[in-house]
Design a protein around this motif. Sequence first.
Motif, PDB file in Angstrom:
ATOM      1  N   GLN A  53       0.829  -1.205   0.000  1.00 41.73           N
ATOM      2  CA  GLN A  53       0.000   0.000   0.000  1.00 41.73           C
ATOM      3  C   GLN A  53       0.866   1.258   0.000  1.00 41.73           C
ATOM      4  OE1 GLN A  53      -2.435  -1.186   3.397  1.00 41.73           O
ATOM      5  NE2 GLN A  53      -4.227  -1.025   2.092  1.00 41.73           N
ATOM      6  N   TYR A  54       2.011   1.194   0.644  1.00 43.92           N
ATOM      7  CA  TYR A  54       2.944   2.328   0.635  1.00 43.92           C
ATOM      8  C   TYR A  54       3.621   2.461  -0.728  1.00 43.92           C
ATOM      9  CZ  TYR A  54       7.019   5.191   1.535  1.00 43.92           C
ATOM     10  OH  TYR A  54       7.979   6.162   1.462  1.00 43.92           O
ATOM     11  N   ALA A  55       4.090   1.350  -1.265  1.00 41.11           N
ATOM     12  CA  ALA A  55       4.851   1.383  -2.515  1.00 41.11           C
ATOM     13  C   ALA A  55       3.971   1.636  -3.737  1.00 41.11           C
ATOM     14  CB  ALA A  55       5.616   0.074  -2.690  1.00 41.11           C
ATOM     15  N   PHE A  56       2.774   1.094  -3.735  1.00 41.20           N
ATOM     16  CA  PHE A  56       1.863   1.189  -4.887  1.00 41.20           C
ATOM     17  C   PHE A  56       0.473   1.641  -4.434  1.00 41.20           C
ATOM     18  CE2 PHE A  56       4.996  -2.089  -5.878  1.00 41.20           C
ATOM     19  CZ  PHE A  56       5.489  -1.630  -7.098  1.00 41.20           C
ATOM     20  N   PRO A  57       0.354   2.857  -3.905  1.00 39.61           N
ATOM     21  CA  PRO A  57      -0.941   3.267  -3.343  1.00 39.61           C
ATOM     22  C   PRO A  57      -2.086   3.265  -4.356  1.00 39.61           C
ATOM     23  CG  PRO A  57       0.568   5.139  -3.483  1.00 39.61           C
ATOM     24  CD  PRO A  57       1.365   3.907  -3.802  1.00 39.61           C
ATOM     25  N   SER A  89       3.212   4.150  18.104  1.00 37.17           N
ATOM     26  CA  SER A  89       4.339   4.575  18.934  1.00 37.17           C
ATOM     27  C   SER A  89       5.480   5.172  18.105  1.00 37.17           C
ATOM     28  CB  SER A  89       4.884   3.384  19.736  1.00 37.17           C
ATOM     29  OG  SER A  89       5.649   2.545  18.895  1.00 37.17           O
ATOM     30  N   LYS A  90       6.390   5.833  18.809  1.00 33.88           N
ATOM     31  CA  LYS A  90       7.592   6.388  18.177  1.00 33.88           C
ATOM     32  C   LYS A  90       8.589   5.286  17.815  1.00 33.88           C
ATOM     33  CE  LYS A  90       7.263  10.820  20.481  1.00 33.88           C
ATOM     34  NZ  LYS A  90       7.888  11.753  21.403  1.00 33.88           N
ATOM     35  N   ARG A  91       8.429   4.115  18.390  1.00 35.00           N
ATOM     36  CA  ARG A  91       9.350   3.006  18.091  1.00 35.00           C
ATOM     37  C   ARG A  91       9.160   2.458  16.691  1.00 35.00           C
ATOM     38  NH1 ARG A  91       8.395  -1.468  22.403  1.00 35.00           N
ATOM     39  NH2 ARG A  91       6.968  -1.763  20.716  1.00 35.00           N
ATOM     40  N   ARG A  92       7.964   2.610  16.167  1.00 36.36           N
ATOM     41  CA  ARG A  92       7.691   2.084  14.830  1.00 36.36           C
ATOM     42  C   ARG A  92       8.510   2.843  13.795  1.00 36.36           C
ATOM     43  NH1 ARG A  92       2.630   2.403  10.807  1.00 36.36           N
ATOM     44  NH2 ARG A  92       3.316   0.737   9.440  1.00 36.36           N
ATOM     45  N   ILE A  93       9.174   2.106  12.957  1.00 36.95           N
ATOM     46  CA  ILE A  93       9.920   2.713  11.860  1.00 36.95           C
ATOM     47  C   ILE A  93       8.971   2.778  10.671  1.00 36.95           C
ATOM     48  CG2 ILE A  93      11.885   2.490  10.298  1.00 36.95           C
ATOM     49  CD1 ILE A  93      13.270   0.898  12.556  1.00 36.95           C
ATOM     50  N   ALA A  94       8.664   3.983  10.265  1.00 39.01           N
ATOM     51  CA  ALA A  94       7.732   4.174   9.150  1.00 39.01           C
ATOM     52  C   ALA A  94       8.373   3.716   7.849  1.00 39.01           C
ATOM     53  CB  ALA A  94       7.344   5.641   9.060  1.00 39.01           C
ATOM     54  N   PHE A  95       7.548   3.375   6.876  1.00 44.09           N
ATOM     55  CA  PHE A  95       8.076   3.070   5.557  1.00 44.09           C
ATOM     56  C   PHE A  95       8.795   4.309   5.061  1.00 44.09           C
ATOM     57  CE2 PHE A  95       4.484   0.058   5.701  1.00 44.09           C
ATOM     58  CZ  PHE A  95       5.200  -1.110   5.498  1.00 44.09           C
ATOM     59  N   ASN A  96       9.864   4.087   4.314  1.00 40.02           N
ATOM     60  CA  ASN A  96      10.660   5.209   3.818  1.00 40.02           C
ATOM     61  C   ASN A  96      11.305   4.832   2.496  1.00 40.02           C
ATOM     62  OD1 ASN A  96      13.359   3.962   4.354  1.00 40.02           O
ATOM     63  ND2 ASN A  96      12.566   3.997   6.441  1.00 40.02           N
ATOM     64  N   GLU A  97      12.082   5.705   1.950  1.00 38.08           N
ATOM     65  CA  GLU A  97      12.679   5.478   0.632  1.00 38.08           C
ATOM     66  C   GLU A  97      13.984   4.686   0.704  1.00 38.08           C
ATOM     67  OE1 GLU A  97      10.749   6.142  -2.013  1.00 38.08           O
ATOM     68  OE2 GLU A  97       9.402   6.703  -0.393  1.00 38.08           O
ATOM     69  N   TYR A 104       7.845   4.858  -5.676  1.00 37.36           N
ATOM     70  CA  TYR A 104       8.254   5.585  -6.862  1.00 37.36           C
ATOM     71  C   TYR A 104       6.970   5.846  -7.643  1.00 37.36           C
ATOM     72  CZ  TYR A 104      12.942   3.887  -5.807  1.00 37.36           C
ATOM     73  OH  TYR A 104      14.133   3.607  -5.197  1.00 37.36           O
ATOM     74  N   PRO A 105       6.487   7.093  -7.649  1.00 31.17           N
ATOM     75  CA  PRO A 105       5.200   7.366  -8.312  1.00 31.17           C
ATOM     76  C   PRO A 105       5.136   6.854  -9.744  1.00 31.17           C
ATOM     77  CG  PRO A 105       5.949   9.292  -7.112  1.00 31.17           C
ATOM     78  CD  PRO A 105       7.063   8.283  -7.058  1.00 31.17           C
ATOM     79  N   GLU A 106       6.244   6.932 -10.469  1.00 27.14           N
ATOM     80  CA  GLU A 106       6.219   6.489 -11.868  1.00 27.14           C
ATOM     81  C   GLU A 106       5.990   4.989 -12.000  1.00 27.14           C
ATOM     82  OE1 GLU A 106      10.572   6.722 -10.569  1.00 27.14           O
ATOM     83  OE2 GLU A 106       8.762   7.885 -10.262  1.00 27.14           O
ATOM     84  N   LEU A 107       6.321   4.212 -10.980  1.00 26.19           N
ATOM     85  CA  LEU A 107       6.084   2.772 -11.027  1.00 26.19           C
ATOM     86  C   LEU A 107       4.657   2.414 -10.624  1.00 26.19           C
ATOM     87  CD1 LEU A 107       9.406   1.379  -9.550  1.00 26.19           C
ATOM     88  CD2 LEU A 107       8.800   1.788 -11.935  1.00 26.19           C
TER      89      LEU A 107
END
Length: 148
Positions: A53-57, A89-97, A104-107
């Motif tokens: 869902q993060y990579a291909f919304p 929580s702050k412990r969670r590492i959010a999805f990132n690049e 990648y919006p183009e993908l």
Amino acid sequence: MLRSADFRATRLPKFLDSVTQVLLNNGSRGQYLMGSKLMYGDLSLFQMLAGLQYAFPQAMARLAPQYPALFALHDTVAARPNIARYLKSKRRIAFNEEGIFRHYPELDGKKQPAQGPAVLELLRLLLRAGNGVARFNDGRADGAQVGG
């Protein structure tokens, strides 16, 4: 067909179909992947769906209505008290690049905005540097020859 387009049109639905079949045919009436209680496979599927869902919304928003049981499992896992607390929580590492799931919006089938005149002029200047070849380092052109 571009690889990303093939992934969105063919491979992603094939994966979601396969996992849906496991979920619906396991005897737990679709609540969990295997049996009647939460297991590692459910947590893995939760993470996979969240990452997709993060990579291909756009692709996942289009596909989600076709897989209500999968997304119900995702929501069931996310709603578990300890997991819900961790997700907030702050412990969670959010999805990132820099992680496994990158957006990648183009993908995702999104068209990129047209390059404005200022960007095109900058590209022309960069191409003139170093006999027409520019090497990029951290987003800057240093004018050095490639391979030389």
